[in-house]
Design an enzyme around this catalytic site. Structure first.
Site, PDB file in Angstrom:
ATOM      1  N   CYS A 126      68.638  48.859  38.704  1.00 24.51           N
ATOM      2  CA  CYS A 126      67.443  48.173  39.206  1.00 24.51           C
ATOM      3  C   CYS A 126      67.797  46.749  39.641  1.00 24.51           C
ATOM      4  O   CYS A 126      68.666  46.102  39.040  1.00 24.51           O
ATOM      5  CB  CYS A 126      66.369  48.099  38.124  1.00 24.51           C
ATOM      6  SG  CYS A 126      65.816  49.673  37.482  1.00 24.51           S
ATOM      7  N   GLY A 186      62.331  57.728  36.143  1.00 26.14           N
ATOM      8  CA  GLY A 186      62.299  56.377  35.614  1.00 26.14           C
ATOM      9  C   GLY A 186      60.886  55.916  35.277  1.00 26.14           C
ATOM     10  O   GLY A 186      59.952  56.152  36.031  1.00 26.14           O
ATOM     11  N   LYS A 230      72.928  53.717  31.977  1.00 30.25           N
ATOM     12  CA  LYS A 230      73.269  54.469  33.179  1.00 30.25           C
ATOM     13  C   LYS A 230      74.002  53.555  34.154  1.00 30.25           C
ATOM     14  O   LYS A 230      73.446  52.567  34.644  1.00 30.25           O
ATOM     15  CB  LYS A 230      72.018  55.058  33.831  1.00 30.25           C
ATOM     16  CG  LYS A 230      72.331  55.989  35.001  1.00 30.25           C
ATOM     17  CD  LYS A 230      71.098  56.742  35.467  1.00 30.25           C
ATOM     18  CE  LYS A 230      71.441  57.761  36.536  1.00 30.25           C
ATOM     19  NZ  LYS A 230      70.253  58.546  36.966  1.00 30.25           N
ATOM     20  N   ASN A 267      68.283  52.556  33.168  1.00 31.55           N
ATOM     21  CA  ASN A 267      68.736  52.472  34.556  1.00 31.55           C
ATOM     22  C   ASN A 267      69.018  51.016  34.928  1.00 31.55           C
ATOM     23  O   ASN A 267      68.102  50.269  35.275  1.00 31.55           O
ATOM     24  CB  ASN A 267      67.679  53.070  35.487  1.00 31.55           C
ATOM     25  CG  ASN A 267      68.113  53.034  36.945  1.00 31.55           C
ATOM     26  OD1 ASN A 267      69.216  52.605  37.270  1.00 31.55           O
ATOM     27  ND2 ASN A 267      67.239  53.470  37.831  1.00 31.55           N
ATOM     28  N   ALA A 282      65.443  56.514  49.095  1.00 29.56           N
ATOM     29  CA  ALA A 282      65.048  55.126  48.826  1.00 29.56           C
ATOM     30  C   ALA A 282      63.619  55.141  48.290  1.00 29.56           C
ATOM     31  O   ALA A 282      62.755  54.410  48.743  1.00 29.56           O
ATOM     32  CB  ALA A 282      65.151  54.281  50.090  1.00 29.56           C
ATOM     33  N   ILE A 283      63.392  56.052  47.318  1.00 29.57           N
ATOM     34  CA  ILE A 283      62.053  56.198  46.740  1.00 29.57           C
ATOM     35  C   ILE A 283      61.586  54.892  46.113  1.00 29.57           C
ATOM     36  O   ILE A 283      60.413  54.529  46.176  1.00 29.57           O
ATOM     37  CB  ILE A 283      62.030  57.324  45.684  1.00 29.57           C
ATOM     38  CG1 ILE A 283      62.481  58.653  46.295  1.00 29.57           C
ATOM     39  CG2 ILE A 283      60.650  57.456  45.064  1.00 29.57           C
ATOM     40  CD1 ILE A 283      61.598  59.177  47.385  1.00 29.57           C
ATOM     41  N   GLY A 333      71.087  67.182  39.291  1.00 27.65           N
ATOM     42  CA  GLY A 333      70.164  66.368  40.062  1.00 27.65           C
ATOM     43  C   GLY A 333      69.653  67.009  41.329  1.00 27.65           C
ATOM     44  O   GLY A 333      68.757  67.844  41.315  1.00 27.65           O
TER      45      GLY A 333
END
Length: 302
Positions: free
Chosen positions: A129, A46, A164, A126, A70-71, A264
């Site tokens: 968010c 992202g 997404k 994405n 949880a990056i 992924g």
């Protein structure tokens, strides 16, 4: 040899296999294992309109059947991406899908506008968010919000727009229909499923963020079901993802209605996963005497 070529939103790719955002960087780390030009496309991590530091650590945990992360979409921002990552991908002759993130409509649009002058094949938006202007509620959980953000991005985007979708909703088809109503050129699904892990000895949360996104083999049946439902609810092409480890997993999503498939979490423990799956698709079509992979896309239906 059978043809693996697919057309997604008017863009032709040599095969349907790409990478899931956040699991492959921009390909730099994997280029010693994978010839990036052999993939259908590289989907980037992202990218936001300014650098994001991400969440506090610990922010990754192994769980049964997969992992939690949880990056927090840590990334260096759009300018560094355009100056460093895009030239690298072009040098490797990779097709490029850029994953775009933001905390507000304007943040998304800033990235979309900046990419208008760059050679990029698709934009994957994405919408999982948190929308800071709506109290941190995800953009992707409200159909009206999905339609609105899709319309706004489509007005500015030069490249085809792929929304997404989050699986953390009551009805994935309602969200997909909202994206279609907003003018999306395609959708990708599923994003991660919200999960939690507790350390029973310490009696505390394993992740500093408390919750994280669940990915890996355990979510694959959910992904297959949701791709099938969306394929039968909208006319948009789909990038399917969720727990894809091997050729059989990818085929399930194609048969359910996906035109492309993202790999992924498997990249973390098998950096060759993408190319192995491409080779496996060739063998499957040859074994089944099928000349064109498009003949199987969405072929399983009621």
């Amino acid at each position: 040899m059978a043809s693996l070529k697919v057309n997604f939103a008017g863009v032709e790719f040599q095969n349907p296999i790409t990478t899931a955002s956040g699991t492959f960087g921009s390909g730099m780390e994997y280029s010693e294992f994978v010839d990036l030009s052999k993939l259908g496309a590289v989907t980037t991590k992202g990218v936001a309109d300014h650098p994001w530091p991400g969440n506090q650590t610990p922010r990754v945990a192994e769980v049964k059947g997969g992992m939690l992360n949880a990056i927090g979409l840590q990334n260096p921002g759009i300018e560094t991406f355009c100056e460093r990552d895009l030239p690298f991908l072009h040098e490797k002759n990779a097709r490029i899908i850029v994953n775009v993130c933001g905390h507000s409509e304007e943040e998304y649009l800033n990235v979309v506008r900046r990419l208008a002058t760059e050679k990029v094949d698709l934009l994957e938006i994405n919408i999982s968010c948190p929308n800071v202007k709506e109290g941190g509620i995800s953009f992707g959980t409200d159909p009206k919000g999905v339609e609105a953000i899709t319309k706004a991005i489509k007005k500015e985007a030069i490249q085809p727009v792929v929304m997404k979708l989050s699986p953390n909703v009551t009805s994935i088809t309602e969200i997909a229909k909202a994206a279609e109503a907003g003018g999306a050129d395609g959708v990708s699904l599923i994003n991660t499923i919200t999960g939690m892990k507790i350390d029973v000895e310490r009696q505390s949360f394993v992740l500093a963020n408390k919750t994280g996104g669940m990915s890996g083999p355990a979510v694959h049946p959910v992904a297959v079901r949701m791709v099938y439902e969306v394929a039968n609810a909208v006319s948009l092409p789909i990038i399917g993802m969720g727990g894809v480890e091997n050729t059989e997993d990818a085929l399930e999503l194609l048969l359910a209605g996906a035109t492309m498939v993202s790999v992924g979490s498997a990249n973390f423990y098998n950096p060759y996963a993408t190319t192995e799956i491409i080779d496996g698709l060739n063998r499957y079509l040859e074994r089944k005497n099928i000349s064109d992979i498009n003949d199987i896309i969405g072929s399983v239906h009621a």
